[in-house]
Design a protein around this motif. Structure first.
Motif, PDB file in Angstrom:
ATOM      1  N   LYS A 275      -4.968  -4.903  12.581  1.00 19.91           N
ATOM      2  CA  LYS A 275      -3.629  -4.361  12.288  1.00 19.91           C
ATOM      3  C   LYS A 275      -3.091  -4.969  11.000  1.00 19.91           C
ATOM      4  O   LYS A 275      -2.568  -4.263  10.140  1.00 19.91           O
ATOM      5  CB  LYS A 275      -2.675  -4.631  13.441  1.00 19.91           C
ATOM      6  CG  LYS A 275      -1.260  -4.153  13.186  1.00 19.91           C
ATOM      7  CD  LYS A 275      -0.314  -4.652  14.272  1.00 19.91           C
ATOM      8  CE  LYS A 275       1.115  -4.459  13.904  1.00 19.91           C
ATOM      9  NZ  LYS A 275       1.596  -5.308  12.837  1.00 19.91           N
ATOM     10  N   ASN A 276      -3.222  -6.284  10.861  1.00 21.56           N
ATOM     11  CA  ASN A 276      -2.738  -6.951   9.648  1.00 21.56           C
ATOM     12  C   ASN A 276      -3.495  -6.517   8.401  1.00 21.56           C
ATOM     13  O   ASN A 276      -2.947  -6.545   7.303  1.00 21.56           O
ATOM     14  CB  ASN A 276      -2.817  -8.474   9.796  1.00 21.56           C
ATOM     15  CG  ASN A 276      -1.676  -9.015  10.608  1.00 21.56           C
ATOM     16  OD1 ASN A 276      -0.524  -8.774  10.309  1.00 21.56           O
ATOM     17  ND2 ASN A 276      -2.001  -9.728  11.677  1.00 21.56           N
ATOM     18  N   LEU A 277      -4.747  -6.145   8.576  1.00 21.55           N
ATOM     19  CA  LEU A 277      -5.555  -5.680   7.450  1.00 21.55           C
ATOM     20  C   LEU A 277      -5.296  -4.210   7.131  1.00 21.55           C
ATOM     21  O   LEU A 277      -5.754  -3.706   6.112  1.00 21.55           O
ATOM     22  CB  LEU A 277      -7.049  -5.869   7.755  1.00 21.55           C
ATOM     23  CG  LEU A 277      -7.556  -7.301   7.791  1.00 21.55           C
ATOM     24  CD1 LEU A 277      -8.939  -7.365   8.424  1.00 21.55           C
ATOM     25  CD2 LEU A 277      -7.572  -7.900   6.387  1.00 21.55           C
ATOM     26  N   GLY A 278      -4.574  -3.546   8.017  1.00 20.58           N
ATOM     27  CA  GLY A 278      -4.332  -2.119   7.825  1.00 20.58           C
ATOM     28  C   GLY A 278      -5.513  -1.271   8.252  1.00 20.58           C
ATOM     29  O   GLY A 278      -5.595  -0.097   7.909  1.00 20.58           O
ATOM     30  N   GLU A 279      -6.428  -1.846   9.001  1.00 16.24           N
ATOM     31  CA  GLU A 279      -7.596  -1.124   9.508  1.00 16.24           C
ATOM     32  C   GLU A 279      -7.266  -0.588  10.901  1.00 16.24           C
ATOM     33  O   GLU A 279      -7.718  -1.090  11.927  1.00 16.24           O
ATOM     34  CB  GLU A 279      -8.821  -2.037   9.528  1.00 16.24           C
ATOM     35  CG  GLU A 279      -9.209  -2.520   8.148  1.00 16.24           C
ATOM     36  CD  GLU A 279     -10.377  -3.496   8.144  1.00 16.24           C
ATOM     37  OE1 GLU A 279     -11.051  -3.667   9.190  1.00 16.24           O
ATOM     38  OE2 GLU A 279     -10.613  -4.096   7.078  1.00 16.24           O
ATOM     39  N   TYR A 280      -6.451   0.479  10.908  1.00 20.60           N
ATOM     40  CA  TYR A 280      -5.869   0.966  12.155  1.00 20.60           C
ATOM     41  C   TYR A 280      -6.882   1.597  13.098  1.00 20.60           C
ATOM     42  O   TYR A 280      -6.720   1.511  14.316  1.00 20.60           O
ATOM     43  CB  TYR A 280      -4.714   1.922  11.855  1.00 20.60           C
ATOM     44  CG  TYR A 280      -3.607   1.214  11.108  1.00 20.60           C
ATOM     45  CD1 TYR A 280      -2.911   0.166  11.697  1.00 20.60           C
ATOM     46  CD2 TYR A 280      -3.299   1.556   9.798  1.00 20.60           C
ATOM     47  CE1 TYR A 280      -1.920  -0.513  11.010  1.00 20.60           C
ATOM     48  CE2 TYR A 280      -2.306   0.884   9.104  1.00 20.60           C
ATOM     49  CZ  TYR A 280      -1.617  -0.152   9.720  1.00 20.60           C
ATOM     50  OH  TYR A 280      -0.644  -0.823   9.033  1.00 20.60           O
ATOM     51  N   ASP A 281      -7.939   2.214  12.587  1.00 19.69           N
ATOM     52  CA  ASP A 281      -8.958   2.782  13.473  1.00 19.69           C
ATOM     53  C   ASP A 281      -9.651   1.670  14.252  1.00 19.69           C
ATOM     54  O   ASP A 281      -9.862   1.789  15.466  1.00 19.69           O
ATOM     55  CB  ASP A 281      -9.984   3.594  12.676  1.00 19.69           C
ATOM     56  CG  ASP A 281      -9.408   4.898  12.140  1.00 19.69           C
ATOM     57  OD1 ASP A 281      -8.362   5.352  12.665  1.00 19.69           O
ATOM     58  OD2 ASP A 281      -9.994   5.463  11.196  1.00 19.69           O
TER      59      ASP A 281
ATOM     60  N   ILE B 141      -2.616  -7.227   4.414  1.00 13.79           N
ATOM     61  CA  ILE B 141      -3.235  -8.396   3.813  1.00 13.79           C
ATOM     62  C   ILE B 141      -4.639  -8.020   3.349  1.00 13.79           C
ATOM     63  O   ILE B 141      -5.247  -7.088   3.868  1.00 13.79           O
ATOM     64  CB  ILE B 141      -3.281  -9.604   4.771  1.00 13.79           C
ATOM     65  CG1 ILE B 141      -4.089  -9.279   6.023  1.00 13.79           C
ATOM     66  CG2 ILE B 141      -1.884 -10.070   5.119  1.00 13.79           C
ATOM     67  CD1 ILE B 141      -4.372 -10.478   6.892  1.00 13.79           C
ATOM     68  N   GLU B 142      -5.125  -8.747   2.364  1.00 13.05           N
ATOM     69  CA  GLU B 142      -6.477  -8.524   1.866  1.00 13.05           C
ATOM     70  C   GLU B 142      -7.450  -9.443   2.603  1.00 13.05           C
ATOM     71  O   GLU B 142      -7.102 -10.562   2.968  1.00 13.05           O
ATOM     72  CB  GLU B 142      -6.545  -8.815   0.362  1.00 13.05           C
ATOM     73  CG  GLU B 142      -5.821  -7.818  -0.485  1.00 13.05           C
ATOM     74  CD  GLU B 142      -5.991  -8.093  -1.977  1.00 13.05           C
ATOM     75  OE1 GLU B 142      -6.344  -9.231  -2.359  1.00 13.05           O
ATOM     76  OE2 GLU B 142      -5.763  -7.147  -2.751  1.00 13.05           O
ATOM     77  N   ARG B 143      -8.653  -8.960   2.766  1.00 12.37           N
ATOM     78  CA  ARG B 143      -9.693  -9.771   3.399  1.00 12.37           C
ATOM     79  C   ARG B 143     -10.006 -10.985   2.534  1.00 12.37           C
ATOM     80  O   ARG B 143      -9.908 -10.939   1.326  1.00 12.37           O
ATOM     81  CB  ARG B 143     -10.971  -8.953   3.560  1.00 12.37           C
ATOM     82  CG  ARG B 143     -10.935  -8.013   4.729  1.00 12.37           C
ATOM     83  CD  ARG B 143     -12.281  -7.313   4.876  1.00 12.37           C
ATOM     84  NE  ARG B 143     -12.311  -6.560   6.115  1.00 12.37           N
ATOM     85  CZ  ARG B 143     -12.698  -7.058   7.286  1.00 12.37           C
ATOM     86  NH1 ARG B 143     -13.111  -8.306   7.371  1.00 12.37           N
ATOM     87  NH2 ARG B 143     -12.685  -6.320   8.367  1.00 12.37           N
TER      88      ARG B 143
ATOM     89  N   VAL C 215       0.859  -1.174   0.000  1.00 13.13           N
ATOM     90  CA  VAL C 215       0.000   0.000   0.000  1.00 13.13           C
ATOM     91  C   VAL C 215       0.895   1.222   0.000  1.00 13.13           C
ATOM     92  O   VAL C 215       1.760   1.371   0.863  1.00 13.13           O
ATOM     93  CB  VAL C 215      -0.920   0.006   1.241  1.00 13.13           C
ATOM     94  CG1 VAL C 215      -1.782   1.250   1.266  1.00 13.13           C
ATOM     95  CG2 VAL C 215      -1.758  -1.250   1.261  1.00 13.13           C
ATOM     96  N   LEU C 216       0.691   2.078  -0.979  1.00  8.34           N
ATOM     97  CA  LEU C 216       1.459   3.307  -1.029  1.00  8.34           C
ATOM     98  C   LEU C 216       0.926   4.260   0.025  1.00  8.34           C
ATOM     99  O   LEU C 216      -0.285   4.370   0.217  1.00  8.34           O
ATOM    100  CB  LEU C 216       1.362   3.949  -2.416  1.00  8.34           C
ATOM    101  CG  LEU C 216       1.970   3.127  -3.544  1.00  8.34           C
ATOM    102  CD1 LEU C 216       1.687   3.801  -4.881  1.00  8.34           C
ATOM    103  CD2 LEU C 216       3.456   2.966  -3.343  1.00  8.34           C
ATOM    104  N   PRO C 217       1.798   4.955   0.700  1.00  8.39           N
ATOM    105  CA  PRO C 217       1.343   5.892   1.732  1.00  8.39           C
ATOM    106  C   PRO C 217       0.668   7.101   1.093  1.00  8.39           C
ATOM    107  O   PRO C 217       0.823   7.354  -0.100  1.00  8.39           O
ATOM    108  CB  PRO C 217       2.642   6.292   2.429  1.00  8.39           C
ATOM    109  CG  PRO C 217       3.689   6.108   1.395  1.00  8.39           C
ATOM    110  CD  PRO C 217       3.240   4.943   0.554  1.00  8.39           C
ATOM    111  N   GLU C 218      -0.062   7.788   1.929  1.00  9.44           N
ATOM    112  CA  GLU C 218      -0.670   9.014   1.437  1.00  9.44           C
ATOM    113  C   GLU C 218       0.433  10.005   1.090  1.00  9.44           C
ATOM    114  O   GLU C 218       1.482  10.042   1.724  1.00  9.44           O
ATOM    115  CB  GLU C 218      -1.578   9.618   2.506  1.00  9.44           C
ATOM    116  CG  GLU C 218      -2.778   8.760   2.824  1.00  9.44           C
ATOM    117  CD  GLU C 218      -3.637   9.365   3.907  1.00  9.44           C
ATOM    118  OE1 GLU C 218      -3.582  10.591   4.116  1.00  9.44           O
ATOM    119  OE2 GLU C 218      -4.371   8.599   4.540  1.00  9.44           O
TER     120      GLU C 218
END
Length: 193
Positions: free
Chosen positions: A163-169, A128-130, A105-108
């Protein structure tokens, strides 16, 4: 016709497997345990604990498909024992993570004074993707929290999954819940790290 002796023989082999250092020997003893669990189930087929233990044995032999199958049966027979339900979710999570596609994933893009700064180099991030297993694990963990909002292991597992999914909220929400659930300061420090 009593399954207890076979269950105990299975447990002896589990202990032998856990004590073994050679991977092939570990697997051999775990396979022996599975055979004894099968005999116990042939004697009495409604023993949820045996299905559960057999599932854990399959997991130790890196067969998550069979592990999930066995622990699912344990859940059905035990009227949704919360510990078995948690283990089933954990197995789905582990299988889902190991089979998930990893994406960069490219950062903002960093903005300075309202202008995009394309010179700033930021590393890409792995997520990782769901997949169906991850979705199943998430739903089971969430159902555990509906039943028991203070289930620390479900909170931790969801935080790790998010966290692994990148869903930090979502991960942060679970960590905050976990920190409010835990009473021991050493455990809280470990979670924070």
């Amino acid at each position: 016709n009593n399954p207890i002796s076979y269950i105990k023989l299975a447990l002896v082999n589990v202990v032998r497997s856990n004590a073994e250092q050679v991977p092939a020997e570990k697997e051999k003893f775990m396979n022996e345990a599975i055979k004894y669990y099968d005999i116990a189930l042939a004697k009495k087929g409604d023993l949820s604990e045996v299905y559960y233990q057999k599932g854990i044995a399959y997991e130790k032999n890196a067969n998550l498909n069979k592990a999930i199958e066995q622990v699912s049966q344990a859940v059905k027979l035990s009227n949704n024992n919360i510990d078995y339900v948690f283990e089933l979710a954990r197995l789905y999570s582990n299988r889902g993570i190991t089979q998930a596609k990893s994406v960069d994933v490219l950062p903002e893009i960093v903005k300075q004074d309202g202008e995009e700064n394309t010179d700033v180099k930021q590393p890409t991030e792995k997520r990782i993707e769901r997949n169906q297993d991850i979705n199943s694990a998430e739903q089971i963990f969430l159902s555990i929290l509906q039943f028991n909002p203070a289930h620390a292991n479900a909170q931790y597992s969801l935080a790790f999954l998010y966290k692994n999914l990148g869903e930090y909220d979502n991960a942060k929400k679970m960590v905050d819940l976990l920190l409010n659930t835990l009473q021991d300061e050493a455990q809280k420090d470990a979670v924070k790290k």
